[in-house]
Design a protein around this motif. Structure first.
Motif, short mmCIF file in Angstrom:
data_model
loop_
_atom_site.label_atom_id
_atom_site.label_comp_id
_atom_site.label_asym_id
_atom_site.label_seq_id
_atom_site.Cartn_x
_atom_site.Cartn_y
_atom_site.Cartn_z
N TYR A 1 -38.64 -15.48 -33.69
CA TYR A 1 -38.25 -14.09 -33.89
C TYR A 1 -37.29 -13.67 -32.80
O TYR A 1 -37.37 -14.13 -31.67
CB TYR A 1 -39.50 -13.18 -33.87
N SER A 2 -36.40 -12.79 -33.14
CA SER A 2 -35.44 -12.27 -32.17
C SER A 2 -35.43 -10.75 -32.26
O SER A 2 -35.56 -10.19 -33.34
CB SER A 2 -34.04 -12.82 -32.49
N ARG A 3 -35.25 -10.12 -31.11
CA ARG A 3 -35.22 -8.66 -31.09
C ARG A 3 -33.79 -8.13 -31.18
O ARG A 3 -33.54 -6.95 -31.02
CB ARG A 3 -35.89 -8.15 -29.81
N LEU A 4 -32.83 -9.01 -31.42
CA LEU A 4 -31.43 -8.60 -31.49
C LEU A 4 -31.10 -8.03 -32.87
O LEU A 4 -31.48 -8.59 -33.88
CB LEU A 4 -30.50 -9.79 -31.22
N SER A 5 -30.36 -6.94 -32.85
CA SER A 5 -29.89 -6.39 -34.12
C SER A 5 -28.55 -7.04 -34.48
O SER A 5 -27.92 -7.69 -33.64
CB SER A 5 -29.68 -4.87 -33.98
N ALA A 6 -28.13 -6.88 -35.71
CA ALA A 6 -26.83 -7.43 -36.13
C ALA A 6 -25.70 -6.81 -35.30
O ALA A 6 -24.75 -7.49 -34.93
CB ALA A 6 -26.61 -7.15 -37.61
N ALA A 7 -25.83 -5.53 -34.99
CA ALA A 7 -24.81 -4.86 -34.19
C ALA A 7 -24.73 -5.46 -32.79
O ALA A 7 -23.63 -5.62 -32.23
CB ALA A 7 -25.11 -3.37 -34.11
N GLU A 8 -25.87 -5.82 -32.22
CA GLU A 8 -25.89 -6.42 -30.88
C GLU A 8 -25.29 -7.82 -30.91
O GLU A 8 -24.54 -8.20 -30.00
CB GLU A 8 -27.32 -6.47 -30.33
N VAL A 9 -25.60 -8.59 -31.93
CA VAL A 9 -25.01 -9.93 -32.06
C VAL A 9 -23.50 -9.80 -32.17
O VAL A 9 -22.75 -10.53 -31.52
CB VAL A 9 -25.60 -10.67 -33.28
N ARG A 10 -23.05 -8.87 -32.95
CA ARG A 10 -21.60 -8.62 -33.13
C ARG A 10 -20.96 -8.26 -31.79
O ARG A 10 -19.91 -8.78 -31.43
CB ARG A 10 -21.40 -7.49 -34.14
N LYS A 11 -21.62 -7.38 -31.06
CA LYS A 11 -21.10 -6.94 -29.76
C LYS A 11 -20.99 -8.13 -28.80
O LYS A 11 -19.97 -8.29 -28.11
CB LYS A 11 -22.04 -5.88 -29.18
N GLN A 12 -22.00 -8.99 -28.78
CA GLN A 12 -21.97 -10.14 -27.88
C GLN A 12 -20.93 -11.18 -28.32
O GLN A 12 -20.33 -11.84 -27.48
CB GLN A 12 -23.36 -10.77 -27.81
N LEU A 13 -20.72 -11.32 -29.62
CA LEU A 13 -19.67 -12.24 -30.09
C LEU A 13 -18.30 -11.79 -29.57
O LEU A 13 -17.49 -12.62 -29.16
CB LEU A 13 -19.64 -12.29 -31.62
N ILE A 14 -18.08 -10.50 -29.56
CA ILE A 14 -16.81 -9.97 -29.09
C ILE A 14 -16.70 -10.12 -27.57
O ILE A 14 -15.69 -10.58 -27.04
CB ILE A 14 -16.64 -8.49 -29.52
N GLU A 15 -17.78 -9.78 -26.85
CA GLU A 15 -17.76 -9.82 -25.39
C GLU A 15 -17.78 -11.25 -24.82
O GLU A 15 -16.98 -11.58 -23.95
CB GLU A 15 -18.95 -9.04 -24.82
N LYS A 16 -18.69 -12.08 -25.31
CA LYS A 16 -18.88 -13.41 -24.72
C LYS A 16 -17.92 -14.47 -25.27
O LYS A 16 -17.53 -15.38 -24.56
CB LYS A 16 -20.30 -13.89 -24.95
N TYR A 17 -17.60 -14.37 -26.56
CA TYR A 17 -16.84 -15.45 -27.19
C TYR A 17 -15.43 -15.03 -27.58
O TYR A 17 -14.69 -15.84 -28.14
CB TYR A 17 -17.60 -15.98 -28.41
N GLY A 18 -15.06 -13.80 -27.31
CA GLY A 18 -13.68 -13.37 -27.52
C GLY A 18 -13.26 -13.15 -28.96
O GLY A 18 -12.07 -13.16 -29.27
N TYR A 19 -14.20 -12.95 -29.87
CA TYR A 19 -13.83 -12.64 -31.25
C TYR A 19 -13.21 -11.25 -31.29
O TYR A 19 -13.59 -10.37 -30.52
CB TYR A 19 -15.06 -12.66 -32.16
N SER A 20 -12.28 -11.06 -32.17
CA SER A 20 -11.68 -9.74 -32.30
C SER A 20 -12.47 -8.92 -33.32
O SER A 20 -13.09 -9.47 -34.24
CB SER A 20 -10.22 -9.85 -32.75
N ASP A 21 -12.43 -7.63 -33.15
CA ASP A 21 -13.12 -6.71 -34.06
C ASP A 21 -12.60 -6.88 -35.48
O ASP A 21 -13.36 -6.84 -36.44
CB ASP A 21 -12.91 -5.27 -33.57
#
Length: 145
Positions: free
Chosen positions: A111-131
């Motif tokens: 189980y994970s406590r991360l929301s989809a919005a948080e995963v999205r935010k981390q993809l942008i911050e950590k891995y450099g994906y664009s919005d």
């Protein structure tokens, strides 16, 4: 006697075919080729850019009266992995670090406590994906209520 298509007739046939889809398009193409007579398929291919396999399919449909069902639902958009090949691995890396086993040990699920919005935010911050690239593949934080 060789059949010659005028430029205006070519334009009309091409535009009409482009406005039709599926069985209606094939029927139009087959009827047009039949009207052109012997060598009509080759002429339509070379002069109009029509696919001879499509013309043949339309001709078979006309002769038999049986219309082939198109599998349009299989023509959906490409998977996100085709556009963003590292996306799945990057999501796994984010979620795995935040996952825990079921506290009651009743299942093997994590189980994970991360929301989809948080995963999205981390993809942008950590891995450099664009919005813009993630917009069509993952929920936008404004879409999540």
């Amino acid at each position: 006697m060789a059949i010659v298509l005028t430029d205006s007739l070519k334009k009309l046939l091409i535009e009409t075919a482009s406005q039709l889809f599926g069985a209606a398009k094939r029927k139009f193409m087959a009827q047009t080729v039949q009207g052109l007579g012997l060598g009509g398929q080759r002429l339509a291919q070379s002069e109009l850019g029509w696919n001879r396999d499509t013309i043949r399919k339309g001709t078979r449909e006309l002769k038999s009266g049986i219309i082939c069902v198109d599998n349009m639902s299989a023509k959906g958009r490409y998977k996100a992995e085709e556009h963003l090949p590292n996306l799945l691995e990057d999501i796994k890396n984010i979620v795995d670090s935040q996952s825990q086993i079921d506290p009651s040990f009743k299942s093997q699920r994590l189980y994970s406590r991360l929301s989809a919005a948080e995963v999205r935010k981390q993809l942008i911050e950590k891995y450099g994906y664009s919005d813009e690239k993630l917009h069509t593949f993952l929920f936008n934080s404004s879409q999540i209520k």
